[in-house]
Write a protein that holds these residues in place. Structure first.
Motif, PDB file in Angstrom:
ATOM      1  N   CYS A  46      54.200  30.629  35.345  1.00  0.00           N
ATOM      2  CA  CYS A  46      55.101  31.464  34.592  1.00  0.00           C
ATOM      3  C   CYS A  46      54.886  31.517  33.071  1.00  0.00           C
ATOM      4  O   CYS A  46      54.059  31.123  32.572  1.00  0.00           O
ATOM      5  CB  CYS A  46      56.461  30.970  34.667  1.00  0.00           C
ATOM      6  N   GLN A  47      55.476  32.533  32.211  1.00  0.00           N
ATOM      7  CA  GLN A  47      55.326  32.938  31.040  1.00  0.00           C
ATOM      8  C   GLN A  47      55.821  31.837  29.951  1.00  0.00           C
ATOM      9  O   GLN A  47      55.511  31.700  28.910  1.00  0.00           O
ATOM     10  CB  GLN A  47      55.898  34.018  30.452  1.00  0.00           C
TER      11      GLN A  47
ATOM     12  N   SER B 206      56.526  30.212  43.478  1.00  0.00           N
ATOM     13  CA  SER B 206      56.927  31.531  42.849  1.00  0.00           C
ATOM     14  C   SER B 206      57.834  31.373  41.924  1.00  0.00           C
ATOM     15  O   SER B 206      59.061  31.004  42.094  1.00  0.00           O
ATOM     16  CB  SER B 206      57.464  32.423  43.956  1.00  0.00           C
TER      17      SER B 206
ATOM     18  N   ASP C  25      59.274  32.974  38.122  1.00  0.00           N
ATOM     19  CA  ASP C  25      59.636  34.041  37.650  1.00  0.00           C
ATOM     20  C   ASP C  25      60.580  33.784  36.502  1.00  0.00           C
ATOM     21  O   ASP C  25      61.809  33.949  36.650  1.00  0.00           O
ATOM     22  CB  ASP C  25      60.076  35.220  38.308  1.00  0.00           C
TER      23      ASP C  25
ATOM     24  N   ARG D  30      63.641  31.807  39.808  1.00  0.00           N
ATOM     25  CA  ARG D  30      64.205  33.348  39.449  1.00  0.00           C
ATOM     26  C   ARG D  30      65.176  33.423  38.287  1.00  0.00           C
ATOM     27  O   ARG D  30      66.164  32.393  38.371  1.00  0.00           O
ATOM     28  CB  ARG D  30      64.762  33.918  40.881  1.00  0.00           C
TER      29      ARG D  30
END
Length: 449
Positions: A305-306, A331, A333, A374
């Motif tokens: 992730c960022q 996953s 985000d 998320r």
């Protein structure tokens, strides 16, 4: 009203006014009691109250005591035992806490009864004290009701974190003090107080002052214990974050070194490719390029992730899983700017580490770790799950518990994150998976401030 109905009514009032003090044995531990045990416990409590009312009526009308007042006084020494044993049994692992509460109940009850007797003898010196037993019951019940909220708050706060300190010698030694005082008070009440209530008044007032000061001292001492535990846990979390960052830096350095090694050998790689081209070995060229591509890929650290803190935490622990051949699905985000980045990185580190430890206990074909995250609008959703066949015990807050020394701190960090950010946490074992689901409303008032 017939005598039997009058006795039954008074006995019912008597049993009911005693219930608040009896409830002090279970209410501080009510949150520790499993949900499936709460309804049966309540039914058993009601049955005991009805049985005690019937027993009281029988004893009062039996003629075994010189007066009705003496009968109720003697019954008061017996009827508390069933509720105490019931509370003790269903939460028996907190036995030290039950003895602690029982001691304070005895101390306060002794003071209350002395104040009651002094009050009636002072204002109605010419009246028959034994004939005023009903008003004495109401007076005693009023004392219990007035102090019940104060004592309940004290005991609830005292034992709110009892699981962390239940095994400490601090509690086992501290409980002895009120127990010895309670035994001494009972001795005086049984053998020396019936004819000397005016003489005992000053002693009871001093005893009450001593009990209140002891409660304050114990509460402060207990708070110091819990502060020590909290400080240790926070220190452990800080160390964990530092170690995670150091490991990430080490991995970055090793990645850079591998990349530098490839660049140093670039002349050899070019020569090898030229030789394959001259030989018109198309398959060899493609194979060599693929191998070289894999080497380049091995120099890159995963970018989950960022957010740098969370990415570093995931990289360190998920890399260990990859090295051990544990299949992982990731996953994530999450934005670069996240108010809870530091705290969330610690929580994710602990959750993934727990999943890694649990996976090591599984057969090789039953290992898998999944991490999903998320950030949609103001809602932050996190899911960490792993395959695990053995049953996992949950505490009263729905978080996993462990009896292994040195473990369990990770769940404390999750609990603190939940309390700090108002998060919803669900831990569940379903179809061979153990999952932890975390949801945070980042737009809620006070979150991330």
């Amino acid at each position: 009203m017939t005598p039997i109905l009058e006795t039954t009514a008074v006995a019912l009032v008597y049993i009911l006014v005693l219930q608040p003090f009896y409830l002090l044995e279970i209410l501080p531990f009510w949150g520790f009691l499993e949900e499936e045990k709460k309804k049966p416990f309540c039914r058993a409590w009601v049955v005991l109250a009805v049985a005690e009312t019937a027993l009281t009526v029988g004893l009062v009308r039996s003629g075994l005591f010189p007066s009705v007042s003496a009968a109720y006084w003697a019954i008061g020494y017996l009827v508390w035992i069933p509720q105490f044993l019931l509370s003790f049994w269903v939460t028996r692992k907190y036995w030290v806490g039950h003895l602690f509460i029982l001691s304070f109940r005895i101390l306060f009850s002794s003071c209350f009864y002395t104040f009651l007797r002094h009050f009636f003898l002072y204002f109605w010196p010419e009246s028959d004290f034994a004939s005023m037993y009903f008003w004495q019951i109401l007076f005693y019940g009023g004392e219990c009701l007035l102090t019940f909220p104060f004592l309940l708050r004290f005991f609830t706060r005292t034992f709110s974190h009892f699981q962390e300190a239940a095994a400490r010698r601090y509690w086992r030694s501290t409980t002895i003090i009120p127990m010895l005082l309670a035994v001494d008070t009972l001795y005086v009440s049984l053998y020396d107080s019936q004819e000397r209530y005016f003489d005992l008044m000053g002693a009871r007032i001093l005893l009450l002052i001593v009990v209140l000061l002891m409660m304050v001292a114990i509460r402060r001492g207990q708070q110091e214990v819990y502060d020590e535990i909290s400080a240790y846990e926070e220190k452990h979390q800080l160390q964990q974050q530092v170690v995670s960052a150091a490991n990430y830096v080490k991995m970055s350095k090793e990645s850079r070194q591998r990349l530098e090694a490839i660049y140093r050998e670039k002349r050899d790689h070019i020569d090898q490719l030229l030789d394959l081209v001259r030989q018109k070995d198309r398959v060899g060229v493609l194979t060599y390029i693929e191998e070289l591509g894999e080497e380049f890929n091995s120099t890159k650290l995963p970018q989950y992730c960022q957010n740098p803190l969370i990415n570093a935490a995931l990289t360190v622990y998920l890399s260990r899983a990859r090295e051990e051949g544990i299949p992982i699905t990731v996953s994530v985000d999450l934005p670069q700017d996240l108010n809870c980045s530091g705290d969330l990185s610690i929580v994710l580190s602990n959750l993934v580490e727990n999943a890694l430890i649990a996976s090591r206990k599984q057969p090789e074909d039953r290992r898998n770790i999944t991490v999903l995250a998320r950030h949609q609008g103001d809602m932050l959703n996190i899911l960490v799950k792993n395959l695990f066949d053995a049953p996992v015990a949950l505490d009263e807050e729905g978080l996993p518990v462990t009896k292994v020394k040195g473990h369990g701190i990770g769940m404390k960090s999750l609990a603190r994150f939940r309390d700090k950010y108002g998060a919803s946490v669900l831990c569940q074992q379903k179809e061979g998976w153990f999952l932890t689901y975390l949801q945070v409303d980042m737009g809620a008032k006070g979150v991330g401030d």
